[in-house]
Design an enzyme around this catalytic site. Structure first.
Site, PDB file in Angstrom:
ATOM      1  N   TYR A 236       0.857  -1.184   0.000  1.00 46.99           N
ATOM      2  CA  TYR A 236       0.000   0.000   0.000  1.00 46.99           C
ATOM      3  C   TYR A 236       0.891   1.231   0.000  1.00 46.99           C
ATOM      4  O   TYR A 236       1.864   1.298   0.776  1.00 46.99           O
ATOM      5  CB  TYR A 236      -0.897   0.001   1.251  1.00 46.99           C
ATOM      6  CG  TYR A 236      -1.740   1.253   1.416  1.00 46.99           C
ATOM      7  CD1 TYR A 236      -1.483   2.155   2.456  1.00 46.99           C
ATOM      8  CD2 TYR A 236      -2.788   1.541   0.547  1.00 46.99           C
ATOM      9  CE1 TYR A 236      -2.255   3.300   2.612  1.00 46.99           C
ATOM     10  CE2 TYR A 236      -3.570   2.681   0.710  1.00 46.99           C
ATOM     11  CZ  TYR A 236      -3.293   3.564   1.749  1.00 46.99           C
ATOM     12  OH  TYR A 236      -4.048   4.701   1.900  1.00 46.99           O
TER      13      TYR A 236
ATOM     14  N   ASP B  46       9.350   2.704  -0.874  1.00 49.17           N
ATOM     15  CA  ASP B  46       8.378   3.377  -0.020  1.00 49.17           C
ATOM     16  C   ASP B  46       8.725   3.009   1.427  1.00 49.17           C
ATOM     17  O   ASP B  46       8.388   1.928   1.903  1.00 49.17           O
ATOM     18  CB  ASP B  46       6.962   2.915  -0.386  1.00 49.17           C
ATOM     19  CG  ASP B  46       5.930   3.558   0.527  1.00 49.17           C
ATOM     20  OD1 ASP B  46       4.730   3.509   0.190  1.00 49.17           O
ATOM     21  OD2 ASP B  46       6.301   4.095   1.583  1.00 49.17           O
TER      22      ASP B  46
ATOM     23  N   LYS C  81       5.327   9.539   8.533  1.00 48.23           N
ATOM     24  CA  LYS C  81       5.176   9.055   9.914  1.00 48.23           C
ATOM     25  C   LYS C  81       6.256   9.575  10.874  1.00 48.23           C
ATOM     26  O   LYS C  81       6.190  10.705  11.331  1.00 48.23           O
ATOM     27  CB  LYS C  81       5.111   7.517   9.889  1.00 48.23           C
ATOM     28  CG  LYS C  81       3.876   7.003   9.088  1.00 48.23           C
ATOM     29  CD  LYS C  81       3.769   5.515   9.081  1.00 48.23           C
ATOM     30  CE  LYS C  81       2.757   5.034   8.074  1.00 48.23           C
ATOM     31  NZ  LYS C  81       1.369   5.025   8.539  1.00 48.23           N
TER      32      LYS C  81
HETATM   33  P1  KE4 Z   1      -0.436   8.494   4.514  1.00 47.17           P
HETATM   34  O1  KE4 Z   1      -0.962   9.203   3.289  1.00 47.17           O
HETATM   35  O2  KE4 Z   1      -1.497   7.722   5.248  1.00 47.17           O
HETATM   36  O3  KE4 Z   1       0.368   9.431   5.432  1.00 47.17           O
HETATM   37  O4  KE4 Z   1       0.673   7.428   4.038  1.00 47.17           O
HETATM   38  C1  KE4 Z   1       0.286   6.485   3.082  1.00 47.17           C
HETATM   39  C2  KE4 Z   1       1.232   5.305   3.178  1.00 47.17           C
HETATM   40  C3  KE4 Z   1       2.240   5.169   2.236  1.00 47.17           C
HETATM   41  N1  KE4 Z   1       3.098   4.139   2.276  1.00 47.17           N
HETATM   42  C4  KE4 Z   1       3.020   3.197   3.257  1.00 47.17           C
HETATM   43  C5  KE4 Z   1       4.001   2.079   3.266  1.00 47.17           C
HETATM   44  C6  KE4 Z   1       2.011   3.292   4.258  1.00 47.17           C
HETATM   45  O5  KE4 Z   1       1.941   2.340   5.217  1.00 47.17           O
HETATM   46  C7  KE4 Z   1       1.106   4.359   4.223  1.00 47.17           C
HETATM   47  C8  KE4 Z   1      -0.009   4.505   5.247  1.00 47.17           C
HETATM   48  N2  KE4 Z   1      -0.071   3.495   6.248  1.00 47.17           N
HETATM   49  C9  KE4 Z   1      -1.382   3.236   6.818  1.00 47.17           C
HETATM   50  C10 KE4 Z   1      -1.264   2.070   7.804  1.00 47.17           C
HETATM   51  N3  KE4 Z   1      -0.855   0.884   7.195  1.00 47.17           N
HETATM   52  C11 KE4 Z   1      -1.917   4.467   7.480  1.00 47.17           C
HETATM   53  C12 KE4 Z   1      -3.117   4.224   8.372  1.00 47.17           C
HETATM   54  C13 KE4 Z   1      -4.366   4.747   7.733  1.00 47.17           C
HETATM   55  O6  KE4 Z   1      -4.543   4.575   6.515  1.00 47.17           O
HETATM   56  O7  KE4 Z   1      -5.166   5.313   8.503  1.00 47.17           O
END
Ligand code: KE4
Length: 429
Positions: free
Chosen positions: A144, A239, A267
């Protein structure tokens, strides 16, 4: 445990927020219970609006490497707020955070700050396409990368040829440029590259995947991927939104000694405030406006509050490298304790761990890729989640996420978690 006020808050939230939340996973829909509403958190503990206390293994999905609200971060934020919250002009803070990232990631010559991991990945892909002059990208099933159109894609039947959007509202014209390969399967990548010779701009992956539960790239896979991309003139994008500064200060690329062409961060680099970033070699990043033609912008990109938190966070971690030894020691003890209980009850469930990231998979299958994760029994995970929650242990409300251990988790938390785990496993049986 009483959840009356969370239930009330949820009912009210549902009248004005889709699903009552601002990010789907928080709705607890796959674990069959009303979401708990957080009131406050400190260290390794989170307290909901009903006053229930939990040992927190969500940790805001990654930023809380040091636990919640350490005093030094509070101070950093308060001192920043007193100077104003956003100027719409450059500040030296952005340069300072960029330098900290560059110093830790030799593959990164230049960095652009954005406001989320999604934005970092979306922008990095645009730059890769501009730099190579090609349109297609390869991603991996089960990875993801945020919710930008071209990345909300999984492989349909026939795998590489029929991409399937994982959400309505995404035009076929967009996703036809996204090829989906199998994680840890270099042959699937070779096939995609042969089928689309000269058309592929980039390969993007989570080098340590945290969005299908924890699945690590096998070292040989990563090294072959690096070599293939170099040979084919395809950019390799890591990523590291989860793994960056998490699995090691130098991230997964430091652990594996594999240099990507671009890296996406999020993060931890914001210390809990909204920050994303993407970076890479100078000749690539020079493409980004205003130094180059690739447009990308943001009102609050690099805002002083988030920069101040990120600087404080990374500086603290850099000055306390023993944090990773603590995370590894706690993670190893927790894994050992949980494994002993699984063995005692003859439960075959694979338990994956990389430093402070961990996932228990409710299947008897060896886990190497998303297909293996799909054999998990989600009802069992639901029962596990609820069993741990009622015993004061807050896990990710989905089998496809990871546990985030923080430097604030201590021996008491370890003991309490293992007691709850054994009771929950017995109940599961
Ligand atoms: P954000 O746009 O949520 O800041 O980041 C997206 C993203 C990109 N790449 C990786 C590897 C990620 O894990 C994420 C977002 N992670 C999720 C949890 N697995 C965020 C939690 C959520 O969607 O509320």
């Amino acid at each position: 445990m009483d959840h009356t006020l969370s239930k009330k808050a949820y009912a009210k939230a549902c009248t004005c927020l889709p699903g009552g939340v601002d990010s789907p996973v928080r709705a607890f829909s796959s674990v069959g219970c009303t979401p708990i509403f957080a009131d406050h958190a400190q260290g390794s503990h989170l307290f909901d609006v009903d006053g229930n206390s939990y040992i927190d293994y969500i940790g805001s999905w990654g930023p809380m490497l040091l636990g919640h609200a350490p005093a030094f971060l509070q101070e950093a934020l308060l001192s920043a707020v007193r100077k104003g919250t956003s100027f719409g002009l450059p500040t030296v803070l952005e340069t300072e955070l960029a330098e900290l990232i560059k110093e830790a990631y030799p593959s990164v010559d230049m960095v652009r700050m954005v406001n989320s991991g999604t934005e970092a990945v979306m922008s990095a892909i645009r730059v890769a396409r501009a730099y190579t002059g090609k349109d297609k990208i390869i991603k991996f099933e089960g990875n993801y990368h945020g919710h930008s159109d071209g990345l909300l894609v999984s492989s349909g039947s026939g795998a590489l040829t029929y991409q399937v959007p994982t959400s309505p509202g995404i035009p076929q014209d967009v996703i036809r440029h996204t090829l989906v390969c199998t994680y840890n399967d270099i042959e699937s990548v070779k096939k995609a590259m042969n089928n689309h010779k000269g058309e592929i701009a980039a390969v993007i992956l989570e080098p340590i995947a945290g969005n299908m539960g924890l699945v690590q790239a096998e070292p040989v896979f990563l090294k072959e991927l690096r070599q293939l991309c170099t040979e084919e003139g395809i950019l390799l994008i890591f990523d590291e939104v989860i793994s960056g500064f998490r699995v090691a200060y130098e991230g997964a690329q430091g652990l594996y000694c594999v240099k990507p062409d671009m890296t996406c961060f999020g993060k931890i680099i914001g210390g809990g405030l909204p920050v994303g970033a993407y970076g890479g070699k100078k000749e690539i990043m020079q493409m980004v406006s205003p130094s180059g033609p690739v447009y990308q912008a943001g009102t609050l990109s690099g805002n002083p509050l988030a920069m101040r938190m990120g600087i404080a966070m990374l500086t603290y971690i850099k000055e306390h490298p023993d944090i990773y030894a603590h995370l590894e020691a706690f993670g190893a003890k927790l894994q050992e304790g949980m494994q002993a209980i699984l063995d005692q009850y003859h439960l075959p469930y694979p338990l994956h761990r990389c430093g402070s990231l961990m996932t228990l998979f409710f299947t008897d299958r060896k886990i190497r890729s998303y297909k293996d994760v799909q054999t998990c029994d989600l009802q069992l995970y639901r029962t596990y989640f609820q069993g741990m929650l009622k015993r004061g242990i807050l896990l990710a409300p989905s089998q496809f996420e990871v546990m985030f251990i923080s430097a604030a988790h201590d021996l008491r938390d370890l003991q309490d978690t293992l007691i709850a785990f054994e009771q929950t496993m017995k109940e599961l049986l």
